[in-house]
Scaffold this active site. Sequence first.
Site, PDB file in Angstrom:
ATOM      1  N   ASN A   1     -24.465   3.832 -15.015  1.00  0.00           N
ATOM      2  CA  ASN A   1     -24.903   5.153 -14.394  1.00  0.00           C
ATOM      3  C   ASN A   1     -23.641   6.193 -14.264  1.00  0.00           C
ATOM      4  O   ASN A   1     -22.663   5.601 -14.150  1.00  0.00           O
ATOM      5  CB  ASN A   1     -25.318   4.756 -13.024  1.00  0.00           C
TER       6      ASN A   1
ATOM      7  N   ASP B   1     -24.854   2.738  -5.538  1.00  0.00           N
ATOM      8  CA  ASP B   1     -23.846   3.372  -6.334  1.00  0.00           C
ATOM      9  C   ASP B   1     -22.751   2.400  -6.134  1.00  0.00           C
ATOM     10  O   ASP B   1     -21.755   3.224  -5.597  1.00  0.00           O
ATOM     11  CB  ASP B   1     -23.694   4.916  -6.068  1.00  0.00           C
TER      12      ASP B   1
ATOM     13  N   HIS C   1     -22.346   9.127 -11.479  1.00  0.00           N
ATOM     14  CA  HIS C   1     -22.827   9.665 -10.168  1.00  0.00           C
ATOM     15  C   HIS C   1     -21.773  10.742  -9.719  1.00  0.00           C
ATOM     16  O   HIS C   1     -20.468  10.857 -10.278  1.00  0.00           O
ATOM     17  CB  HIS C   1     -22.543   8.737  -9.206  1.00  0.00           C
TER      18      HIS C   1
ATOM     19  N   SER D   1     -18.048   9.945 -11.316  1.00  0.00           N
ATOM     20  CA  SER D   1     -17.801   8.382 -11.317  1.00  0.00           C
ATOM     21  C   SER D   1     -19.044   7.664 -12.653  1.00  0.00           C
ATOM     22  O   SER D   1     -20.188   7.807 -12.248  1.00  0.00           O
ATOM     23  CB  SER D   1     -18.064   7.482 -10.204  1.00  0.00           C
TER      24      SER D   1
END
Lengths: 203, 203
Positions: free
Chosen positions: B106, B144, B108, B135
């Site tokens: 992912n 996260d 972020h 990130s």
Amino acid sequence: MKIGILISGRGSNMVALIDAIKSGEIPDSDVAVVISDKADAPGLEKARERGVETIVIERRGRPREEHDAEIIAELQKRNVELVCLAGYMRLLSKGFIRSFENRIVNIHPSLLPAFPGLDAQRQAIDYGVKISGCSVHFVDEGLDSGAIILQRAVEVKDDDTGETLSARILEHEHGAYVEAVRRIATGHLQISGRKTTFGITDE
Amino acid sequence: MKIGILISGRGSNMVALIDAIKSGEIPDSDVAVVISDKADAPGLEKARERGVETIVIERRGRPREEHDAEIIAELQKRNVELVCLAGYMRLLSKGFIRSFENRIVNIHPSLLPAFPGLDAQRQAIDYGVKISGCSVHFVDEGLDSGAIILQRAVEVKDDDTGETLSARILEHEHGAYVEAVRRIATGHLQISGRKTTFGITDE
């Protein structure tokens, strides 16, 4: 601007501030006193070598408020307007913070709010971040939680340890701390709640 | 490497990944499918324009595990080896994370661990940080909180709003996400606990 610096150890950021004031990089300012809570802090000798008055005020098991009151008295006696913490290893009492509201600054070896408290560089390594850095901030009653004045980013390398990362961040701390105090000394730093703004860009 | 991308909205990071694969910047890889949980996600059309298969799998009030099971089935049917979240606005179930352990990434819009969760850019503005960033990280069962692959620092300006900061960070997100997936695709990224290391430096 009369500055008081509090140390507990080697005082490398203290040296950076004193030297920047002597060179004029931080204008119209003077380090009135360096206070250490440890009699054997190596920074004391470095301050004296630079002609700065030093005082040792040890805690000696006293309540925090009492210890702080003695420090506050010495700072006020010298009309100190800005207190710079430079590796000072004690939390300040509420009385201290109220006596110098928005006039106490600290430097912390991480990009706050990440990794407050002790061993910030080790915390960063353990978390596995790729970027850390340092933050100059006003001191409030929380742990490294006051309004941020400036930050510098520092790369974390794959083979870094807490020690190698600390050394790399420290190289940036001196310039960051000097720049932050310069902004305060020149009257260009505004504070509104948690936000600080700088009237003149340095680019 | 067969890649599946999950979106909920415009999919700008999805576009960056697809285009980097087409140009060869991410080598030996293929986007097997783009899955959206929203039928009206603008990213769907962009994926189709680029010749990528798209599927809409809406939640429709079902339990998370059931919704995720349908997504997992579509990914597994296409032998997807890496799942990239690109503005996918749902938390993944434990079952999803276990099905693709260390194979879900992912991006972020903050320097984690600072400002996890929604509205990271707004959180950064409200806190008053001077440096934020983005990130790319593996997805674990926390918010996260998975191992970080890479980060990019982005300056926060005095007059930034959540919107202007979001736009500046987004410019860095695309390159960061492409570089992170490139490291995985080329087999040079190692993971050990929370730490990721990259065998070959890109400098």
